[in-house]
Scaffold this active site. Structure first.
Site, PDB file in Angstrom:
ATOM      1  N   THR A 101       0.598  -0.942  -0.322  1.00 21.24           N
ATOM      2  CA  THR A 101       0.209  -0.113  -0.028  1.00 21.24           C
ATOM      3  C   THR A 101       0.876   1.234   0.222  1.00 21.24           C
ATOM      4  O   THR A 101       1.997   1.362   0.726  1.00 21.24           O
ATOM      5  CB  THR A 101      -0.950   0.014   1.587  1.00 21.24           C
TER       6      THR A 101
ATOM      7  N   GLY B 275     -10.251  -2.303   3.125  1.00 19.34           N
ATOM      8  CA  GLY B 275      -9.572  -2.447   4.531  1.00 19.34           C
ATOM      9  C   GLY B 275      -9.548  -0.755   4.441  1.00 19.34           C
ATOM     10  O   GLY B 275     -10.955  -0.312   4.724  1.00 19.34           O
TER      11      GLY B 275
ATOM     12  N   THR C   9      -0.396   1.679   7.065  1.00 17.77           N
ATOM     13  CA  THR C   9      -0.149   0.240   6.083  1.00 17.77           C
ATOM     14  C   THR C   9      -0.361  -0.657   7.159  1.00 17.77           C
ATOM     15  O   THR C   9       0.097  -0.994   8.318  1.00 17.77           O
ATOM     16  CB  THR C   9       0.412   0.095   5.355  1.00 17.77           C
ATOM     17  N   GLY C  10      -0.707  -1.730   6.168  1.00 15.81           N
ATOM     18  CA  GLY C  10      -1.104  -3.336   7.137  1.00 15.81           C
ATOM     19  C   GLY C  10      -1.847  -3.826   7.453  1.00 15.81           C
ATOM     20  O   GLY C  10      -2.314  -3.432   6.692  1.00 15.81           O
TER      21      GLY C  10
HETATM   22  N1  ASP Z   1      -3.960  -1.861   4.450  1.00  9.57           N
HETATM   23  C1  ASP Z   1      -4.219  -2.135   3.472  1.00  9.57           C
HETATM   24  C2  ASP Z   1      -5.474  -3.026   3.200  1.00  9.57           C
HETATM   25  O1  ASP Z   1      -5.907  -4.130   4.747  1.00  9.57           O
HETATM   26  C3  ASP Z   1      -2.787  -3.340   3.181  1.00  9.57           C
HETATM   27  C4  ASP Z   1      -1.540  -2.959   3.303  1.00  9.57           C
HETATM   28  O2  ASP Z   1      -1.571  -1.924   3.801  1.00  9.57           O
HETATM   29  O3  ASP Z   1      -0.909  -3.695   2.854  1.00  9.57           O
HETATM   30  O4  ASP Z   1      -6.279  -2.902   2.822  1.00  9.57           O
END
Ligand code: ASP
Length: 322
Positions: free
Chosen positions: A188, A218, A238-239
């Site tokens: 992300t 998300g 992010t996460g």
């Molecule tokens: N936070 C993003 C989601 O859950 C994914 C990511 O940050 O890698 O959609």
């Protein structure tokens, strides 16, 4: 009666709208948490750092020219969306059905205006559509077909769904299907910035998580979860989005600063290193306050990230210390 410094503050407030005096512009970006050292090749590392640097310089050019933090965030993120390097725009991850479903949000700290889109399939730059939702619609969030219709009504040319394909993401999805893994998240993109007027903005754009199902959305496009900005604080996360939503992570960081007077670094640390992991999640944030302080905590092995200061000095990191 007001003292002279207080009076000057009031006058400055009139000039800039919220009390900011001329500020030193700064831009902080991320390209996602979840990178694992054993998986990153030297070529990939070079590509990641070069793309971060390009995005930082593009955003900095806006700030240096007196542009707004909102514009800088939009340009930095759309540069990353176009790169094919990260999980946003071209290069987004595939869902369970082999499609790309994109989410993005942007927020203006000075006015608390916000725009977001979720589950779009043919929009080349979801962050620019999120900005248009904020500027050109009476709404905050548009999803799916309605968001695509809105994009077309603005003259944004749809791209074929094949535009978003990259071999790396396709292989990830095939692997996820084979392993019966529920999900995988990394890549992300996001940006937080302060402009010369001292105004903050935040934005985030993502393909979500590999192998996601059933119209899953998300944290990234949810204002207060993955993206938030106010007068004093801007955050992009992010996460593992489900946990960032449940923790209302981005807003919690800013609220701790405002209500408990917790310094930015401590507020970001509590949320990323304590609250989210206690729920069972992982990830990281980039955060910036109105003093120009930066926090970039993450509880994964790595998080692609970078900064550019008022003089155009660029720094990028992938792991804790490099
Ligand atoms: N936070 C993003 C989601 O859950 C994914 C990511 O940050 O890698 O959609």
């Amino acid at each position: 009666m007001k003292t002279l410094p207080a009076l000057l503050c009031v006058l400055a407030a009139g000039a800039t709208g919220h009390g900011a005096v001329a500020a030193e512009p700064i831009l902080v970006i991320h390209g996602g948490a979840g990178v694992v050292a054993k998986d990153i090749t030297p070529e990939r590392e070079r590509d990641v750092r070069a793309t971060l640097e390009r995005a930082l310089k593009a955003g900095h050019a806006i700030l240096d020219g007196g542009g707004t933090s909102l514009d800088a965030v939009g340009v930095a993120i759309s540069t990353m969306e176009d790169s094919g390097t990260f999980n946003a725009g071209k290069g987004a991850v595939f869902n369970h059905d082999g499609k790309n479903e994109l989410d993005a949000a942007i927020m203006d700290g000075a006015t608390l205006r916000a725009g977001s889109v979720a589950n779009v399939h043919t929009v080349k730059n979801p962050i620019l559509l999120a900005r248009a939702v904020m500027d050109k619609s009476p709404h905050v969030m548009l999803v799916g077909e309605g968001a695509e219709i809105f994009a077309k009504s603005l003259g944004m040319q749809p791209v074929p769904t094949s535009y978003f394909y990259t071999e790396m993401r396709w292989k990830e999805r095939q692997q996820a299907l084979e392993d019966e893994k529920k999900s995988g998240h990394h890549g992300t993109v996001g940006a937080v910035a302060m402009d010369k007027a001292g105004h903050l903005a935040a934005g985030t754009s993502t393909g979500g998580i590999t192998n996601k199902r059933y119209g899953r959305v998300g944290d990234s496009p949810i204002i207060g979860a993955g993206t938030y900005a106010d007068l004093h604080c801007a955050v992009s996360a992010t996460g593992w989005g489900e946990f960032y939503i449940r923790a209302t992570a981005a807003h919690d960081i800013c609220a701790r600063m405002e209500y408990a007077k917790t310094p930015l670094g401590d507020a970001a640390n509590v949320v990323v290193m304590d609250i989210v992991p206690r729920l069972g999640g992982d990830g990281g944030v980039i955060a910036l306050d109105d003093k120009g302080d930066i926090a970039m905590p993450f509880n994964t092995e790595g998080m692609f990230r970078g900064t550019i200061d008022k003089d155009g000095h660029v720094r990028t990191w992938i792991f804790k210390d490099r």
